[in-house]
Design a protein around this motif. Structure first.
Motif, PDB file in Angstrom:
ATOM      1  N   ILE A 215      32.734  40.263  36.230  1.00 43.46           N
ATOM      2  CA  ILE A 215      32.616  38.995  36.941  1.00 43.46           C
ATOM      3  C   ILE A 215      34.035  38.486  37.138  1.00 43.46           C
ATOM      4  CG2 ILE A 215      31.614  36.691  36.918  1.00 43.46           C
ATOM      5  CD1 ILE A 215      29.601  37.709  34.847  1.00 43.46           C
ATOM      6  N   ILE A 216      34.455  38.307  38.373  1.00 45.86           N
ATOM      7  CA  ILE A 216      35.870  38.081  38.651  1.00 45.86           C
ATOM      8  C   ILE A 216      36.275  36.606  38.551  1.00 45.86           C
ATOM      9  CG2 ILE A 216      36.009  40.128  40.102  1.00 45.86           C
ATOM     10  CD1 ILE A 216      35.993  38.248  42.538  1.00 45.86           C
ATOM     11  N   CYS A 217      37.537  36.406  38.158  1.00 43.04           N
ATOM     12  CA  CYS A 217      38.213  35.096  38.187  1.00 43.04           C
ATOM     13  C   CYS A 217      37.412  34.010  37.471  1.00 43.04           C
ATOM     14  CB  CYS A 217      38.502  34.677  39.630  1.00 43.04           C
ATOM     15  SG  CYS A 217      39.478  35.866  40.580  1.00 43.04           S
ATOM     16  N   VAL A 218      37.009  34.309  36.258  1.00 40.44           N
ATOM     17  CA  VAL A 218      36.233  33.340  35.482  1.00 40.44           C
ATOM     18  C   VAL A 218      37.148  32.444  34.650  1.00 40.44           C
ATOM     19  CG1 VAL A 218      34.465  33.058  33.710  1.00 40.44           C
ATOM     20  CG2 VAL A 218      34.276  34.917  35.371  1.00 40.44           C
ATOM     21  N   GLY A 219      38.084  33.071  33.923  1.00 36.98           N
ATOM     22  CA  GLY A 219      38.932  32.317  33.005  1.00 36.98           C
ATOM     23  C   GLY A 219      40.367  32.225  33.475  1.00 36.98           C
ATOM     24  N   THR A 220      41.224  31.806  32.566  1.00 33.33           N
ATOM     25  CA  THR A 220      42.650  31.665  32.855  1.00 33.33           C
ATOM     26  C   THR A 220      43.273  33.037  33.089  1.00 33.33           C
ATOM     27  OG1 THR A 220      42.757  29.682  31.480  1.00 33.33           O
ATOM     28  CG2 THR A 220      44.845  30.785  31.985  1.00 33.33           C
ATOM     29  N   VAL A 221      44.088  33.135  34.128  1.00 33.21           N
ATOM     30  CA  VAL A 221      44.751  34.395  34.463  1.00 33.21           C
ATOM     31  C   VAL A 221      46.135  34.410  33.825  1.00 33.21           C
ATOM     32  CG1 VAL A 221      45.555  35.884  36.319  1.00 33.21           C
ATOM     33  CG2 VAL A 221      43.521  34.481  36.656  1.00 33.21           C
ATOM     34  N   SER A 222      46.357  35.363  32.931  1.00 34.07           N
ATOM     35  CA  SER A 222      47.672  35.511  32.302  1.00 34.07           C
ATOM     36  C   SER A 222      48.378  36.773  32.770  1.00 34.07           C
ATOM     37  CB  SER A 222      47.527  35.528  30.774  1.00 34.07           C
ATOM     38  OG  SER A 222      46.684  36.593  30.359  1.00 34.07           O
ATOM     39  N   GLN A 223      47.715  37.551  33.584  1.00 36.75           N
ATOM     40  CA  GLN A 223      48.295  38.789  34.120  1.00 36.75           C
ATOM     41  C   GLN A 223      48.974  38.465  35.442  1.00 36.75           C
ATOM     42  OE1 GLN A 223      45.712  42.247  33.870  1.00 36.75           O
ATOM     43  NE2 GLN A 223      46.508  43.008  35.814  1.00 36.75           N
TER      44      GLN A 223
ATOM     45  N   TRP B 111      35.793  40.176  47.630  1.00 39.15           N
ATOM     46  CA  TRP B 111      36.876  41.154  47.551  1.00 39.15           C
ATOM     47  C   TRP B 111      38.238  40.529  47.811  1.00 39.15           C
ATOM     48  CZ3 TRP B 111      37.131  46.327  46.251  1.00 39.15           C
ATOM     49  CH2 TRP B 111      35.913  46.898  45.871  1.00 39.15           C
ATOM     50  N   ARG B 112      38.256  39.357  48.422  1.00 39.40           N
ATOM     51  CA  ARG B 112      39.540  38.678  48.647  1.00 39.40           C
ATOM     52  C   ARG B 112      40.150  38.203  47.333  1.00 39.40           C
ATOM     53  NH1 ARG B 112      36.938  36.374  53.499  1.00 39.40           N
ATOM     54  NH2 ARG B 112      36.445  34.481  52.357  1.00 39.40           N
ATOM     55  N   ALA B 113      39.334  38.121  46.281  1.00 38.58           N
ATOM     56  CA  ALA B 113      39.819  37.632  44.986  1.00 38.58           C
ATOM     57  C   ALA B 113      40.026  38.772  43.991  1.00 38.58           C
ATOM     58  CB  ALA B 113      38.855  36.591  44.413  1.00 38.58           C
TER      59      ALA B 113
END
Length: 260
Positions: free
Chosen positions: A139-147, A76-78
């Motif tokens: 599934i969280i934080c798998v790829g590149t974050v553009s948001q 949940w921290r991510a």
């Protein structure tokens, strides 16, 4: 005088006998009398004699490997803006078939999971109307974050959850939530995912052979028919449809169409 001396001698003998008896007999207290040690005599073990307890925080994959039904709350921290996810069950395990896999701008992978009819109670109206009757799984934080507002949440987080392919049957454990922004139910975040069976190959029917003489042909090798789209580059071009009729690419509203 003599009588007095005799009495004194007798008394002396009795005294001597009493002293001799006292020195030869041990003295014992009553059995009911408890013997207590002073507090200073208490024996304590050294701290090193007790096993030390070491607490190591497990990653989601390590925790899942020990027990696939255990969910990792540290995930949940991510999650960015966690207030949008209303927790219904801290940990739930579901089984289903992956119908869609999509990467999101926030770095998450978004799955649509077809549940067996016996688990349809996990869905709400939002799932029925907006997600094709599937449960949403993230599934969280798998790829590149553009948001932009999701960047800090995913910073430093390394995903340990396997990403499945469409068509695979999987078992998933994670937190069961209501996504208040979208109004549907989700498993979000996923702590563990295991593939139970591979996707069933889908056999595509072979396209019928185009009749001899039709032209041009579609990319799949079929004949064009009147009313189907053509490109601006084909404007004015004449061809032959599948039924043998002559067709011409002409403007039809906002698009170009083959007309006979």
């Amino acid at each position: 005088m003599r009588r007095t001396a005799v009495v004194c001698a007798a008394l002396a003998a009795l005294a001597l006998a009493a002293c001799s008896s006292a020195s030869s007999s041990p003295v014992s207290g009553p059995s009911s009398s408890p013997v207590s040690l002073p507090s200073s005599s208490a024996v304590s073990l050294p701290s090193s004699s007790a096993p030390a307890r070491h607490h190591h925080r497990l990653s989601s994959s390590q925790a899942a490997a020990r027990n696939p039904g255990v969910c990792d709350p540290s995930l949940w921290r991510a999650i960015y803006h966690p207030y949008r996810l209303h927790v219904v069950a801290a940990c739930k395990t579901v089984t289903g078939t992956v119908e869609n896999v999509r990467s999101e701008p926030d770095g998450d992978v978004h799955l649509l999971l077809k549940l067996p009819a016996s688990r349809s109670g996990l869905l709400n109206d939002g799932n029925v109307s907006d997600t094709h009757g599937d449960l949403v799984v993230e599934i969280i934080c798998v790829g590149t974050v553009s948001q932009a507002d999701a960047e800090s949440a995913c910073a430093g987080h390394v995903n340990q959850v396997a990403v499945p392919s469409a068509g695979e049957r999987v078992r998933i454990s994670g937190t069961y939530v209501l996504d208040a922004d979208h109004g549907w139910m989700e498993i979000h975040p996923v702590s563990h995912l295991s593939v139970l069976s591979a996707a069933t190959p889908v056999t595509q029917p072979s396209a019928p052979a185009a009749p001899a003489g039709c032209h041009p042909q579609t990319p799949s090798g079929n004949c064009y028919e009147p009313g189907e789209f053509c490109s601006a580059a084909e404007h004015g071009e004449t061809g032959v449809a599948g039924d043998g009729k002559t067709i011409t690419c002409v403007a039809g509203g906002s698009y170009w169409r083959w007309e006979d």
